[in-house]
Scaffold this active site. Structure first.
Site, PDB file in Angstrom:
ATOM      1  N   ASP A  56      -8.956  -1.240 -10.631  1.00  0.00           N
ATOM      2  CA  ASP A  56      -9.290  -0.846  -9.271  1.00  0.00           C
ATOM      3  C   ASP A  56     -10.313  -1.835  -8.705  1.00  0.00           C
ATOM      4  OD1 ASP A  56      -9.246   1.069  -7.028  1.00  0.00           O
ATOM      5  OD2 ASP A  56     -11.313   1.464  -7.615  1.00  0.00           O
ATOM      6  N   THR A  89      -7.892  -2.289  -1.717  1.00  0.00           N
ATOM      7  CA  THR A  89      -9.156  -3.021  -1.819  1.00  0.00           C
ATOM      8  C   THR A  89      -8.946  -4.429  -2.374  1.00  0.00           C
ATOM      9  OG1 THR A  89      -9.548  -1.991  -3.977  1.00  0.00           O
ATOM     10  CG2 THR A  89     -10.557  -0.944  -2.070  1.00  0.00           C
ATOM     11  N   THR A  90      -8.111  -4.539  -3.399  1.00  0.00           N
ATOM     12  CA  THR A  90      -7.857  -5.854  -3.982  1.00  0.00           C
ATOM     13  C   THR A  90      -7.164  -6.770  -2.979  1.00  0.00           C
ATOM     14  OG1 THR A  90      -7.658  -4.828  -6.165  1.00  0.00           O
ATOM     15  CG2 THR A  90      -6.820  -7.063  -5.932  1.00  0.00           C
ATOM     16  N   ASP A 382      -7.075   7.382  -5.014  1.00  0.00           N
ATOM     17  CA  ASP A 382      -6.455   6.430  -4.088  1.00  0.00           C
ATOM     18  C   ASP A 382      -5.172   7.014  -3.507  1.00  0.00           C
ATOM     19  OD1 ASP A 382      -8.476   4.680  -4.597  1.00  0.00           O
ATOM     20  OD2 ASP A 382      -7.323   3.330  -5.867  1.00  0.00           O
TER      21      ASP A 382
END
Length: 546
Positions: A56, A89-90, A382
């Site tokens: 994550d 997010t990545t 998520d």
């Protein structure tokens, strides 16, 4: 004229820009290998020996010991993406790093940062508009698509092995906490959703329970544990004699006086029990301690009580049973009580509390070890956020890099209509978006160049939903294949990445009160290593994690 302190250092113009871009790219590239279903995990070890294993992006960046101010700006991209969209997010961080890499090439061509910033702003605005155009509208009752959204979010994470069951639990949970607003729209109230985790079992044993789980024991072994229609009292004050704030000494002339003090204390405790009994309460959840005598007396009255119940459980119980949290027992009335069914599972030690009119639910996640459960919870969180977003705005996209390739194609067409140097920045923005399918291919062990060529060809032929199947290596309609992402997460990622890149590009002067090398100096090691050792709190620096 010297105006800076003796230990101060200053870096200007191209040196400052190069320094900042290197630091930002180091952060972005540290999480790139975690992207997609075939992404790898990172092990993070703190100075105290605590271990976190995850892929994550935001968790990795939060746990890393970063003290470079520019690098921290990129960490904020991940945190903003997590707060606003729950996932992606990545992707957001990776795009930000690629934007800065391409911007550096433009700077070397003597294109002014202001022109690049303006071009990035124009491209981000156009990209968000194109996302709205590409997005597919779905019915909020279409549980199959919502389940695909949840599965896509969990793929590649610890929850993937049981993603079919967990995705169904996520969709069911969102359905329970969704309400219709006055304007007819659907609002997802995640405050009514509680997540509880427990190790020692398999993820396949996870379940969704209506109401709340409270892991407490009865305060006294003789107390009843099951109630069909209970009046529930929530207390955040102790059921015991309060000690005096100041030390005091008492002199007694005979033993009878001491006995009077003891009897008076006992009477105060009895009065507490009488007050609770008079209110009609059947169950008492107390956030503080419960005196032994009070426990005994409540048990005699057939009243269940718990002690030192977690504050978070008390607050969630308030919503589930529709009760008020009582701080002063003397003011307790029947109106403060809630109503619900209370039962206890002796094997697990959980109290299950269900309210009559509440739509609050608890998602119980199980895993074999603590690390497994933690990663499972991150993946499910998520998934909950993206499904909630899909229900709220009803817009989804094809995943697998499909939307990024389509956006890149449309941005290049848009760039052709722009005069001036901003055109080059828009084209650089388009190239940056194509990083996502390239990295998806790389992480799956595929040739990224061939993959990108095939994807571009498919989109030029009119297939807007053509994306990469990382398992077969084929280019296909990923929407039909069940790889579905939310438009909100993608739009937020584009905005966050562009804003972060522009913020870094706008800096042309760094003035440090101390040695710049401690926060990523001129020897900033490039994208593959930690700038100046400023990120080296875990695993030998950030470079050691890649």
């Amino acid at each position: 004229m010297i105006i800076l302190g003796e230990d101060s250092q200053r870096m200007q113009d191209k040196d400052a820009q190069s320094h900042n871009i290197s630091a930002a790219r180091a952060v972005a590239e540290s999480v790139r290998s975690t992207l997609g279903p075939k992404g790898m995990d990172k092990m993070l070890v703190t100075s105290t020996g605590d271990v976190t294993v995850t892929n994550d992006g935001v968790t990795i960046l939060r746990e890393m010991d970063i003290d470079n101010p520019t690098a921290e700006m990129i960490v904020e991209v991940a945190e903003t993406q997590e707060d606003e969209a729950g996932d992606g997010t990545t992707s957001a961080v990776s795009i930000a790093g690629e934007l800065l890499k391409n911007a550096e090439d433009l700077l070397e061509q003597d294109i002014h940062p202001t022109a690049i910033i303006k071009g990035f702003d124009m491209a981000a605005k156009q990209a968000r508009s194109e996302i709205d155009d590409i997005a597919e509208e779905i019915d909020v009752d279409d549980t199959e698509v919502l389940k695909q959204v949840a599965e896509t979010s969990m793929t590649g994470k610890g929850a993937e092995q049981n993603k079919d069951l967990l995705a169904q639990l996520v969709v069911d949970a969102i359905e329970h906490v969704s309400v219709e607003a006055e304007d007819g729209s659907t609002v997802v109230d995640l405050e009514f959703l509680n997540i509880t985790s427990e190790s020692g079992a398999t993820a396949a044993e996870s379940e969704l329970l209506e109401g709340v789980l409270v892991k407490d024991d009865p305060a006294h072994e003789d107390m009843p544990t099951d109630f069909e229609d209970a009046d529930v009292l929530l207390l955040d004050t102790a059921l015991e004699i309060q000690e005096a704030n100041a030390d005091a000494q008492l002199s007694v002339d005979d033993p009878s006086q001491l006995q009077q003090f003891v009897e008076q204390e006992e009477q105060q405790l009895k009065d507490m029990v009488e007050t609770i009994k008079a209110s009609g309460a059947d169950v008492v959840f107390c956030q503080k301690n419960v005196d032994d005598m009070v426990q005994h007396l409540l048990a005699k009255e057939g009243i269940l009580a718990t002690k030192r119940t977690k504050q978070s459980d008390i607050e969630f119980l308030k919503e589930v049973v529709d009760a008020r949290i009582v701080s002063d027992l003397d003011s307790l009335t029947a109106a403060d009580l809630g109503t619900g069914t209370v039962s206890r599972d002796d094997d697990s030690g959980w109290f299950v509390v269900e309210g009559e009119n509440s739509h609050g639910v608890t998602l119980l996640l199980r895993g074999s070890t603590g690390h497994v459960v933690d990663e499972l919870e991150r993946g499910v969180n998520d998934a909950l956020d993206v499904v909630a977003a899909a229900v709220a705005d009803g817009l989804v996209l094809a995943g697998g890099g499909a939307v990024e390739v389509e956006l890149a194609s449309r941005l290049r067409d848009y760039a052709d209509s722009i005069s001036g140097r901003e055109q080059l920045a828009i084209e650089a923005f388009a190239d940056s978006l194509e990083l996502i399918p390239r990295v998806l291919a790389e992480n799956a062990g595929l040739d990224s160049i061939d993959t990108l060529v095939d994807l571009r060809a498919a989109h030029e032929s009119g297939d807007e939903r053509a994306g990469l199947n990382v398992f077969s290596g084929d280019v296909e309609d990923t929407y039909e294949a069940g790889v579905v992402e939310t438009a909100h997460a993608k739009s937020q990622a584009v905005s966050s990445a562009a804003e972060a890149a522009n913020l870094v590009l706008k800096i042309d002067d760094i003035i440090a009160a101390g040695d710049l090398s401690t926060s990523g100096g001129e020897d900033a090691g490039g994208p593959g290593g930690a700038p100046g050792g400023g990120m080296g709190g875990m695993g030998g620096g950030m470079g050691g994690m890649m």
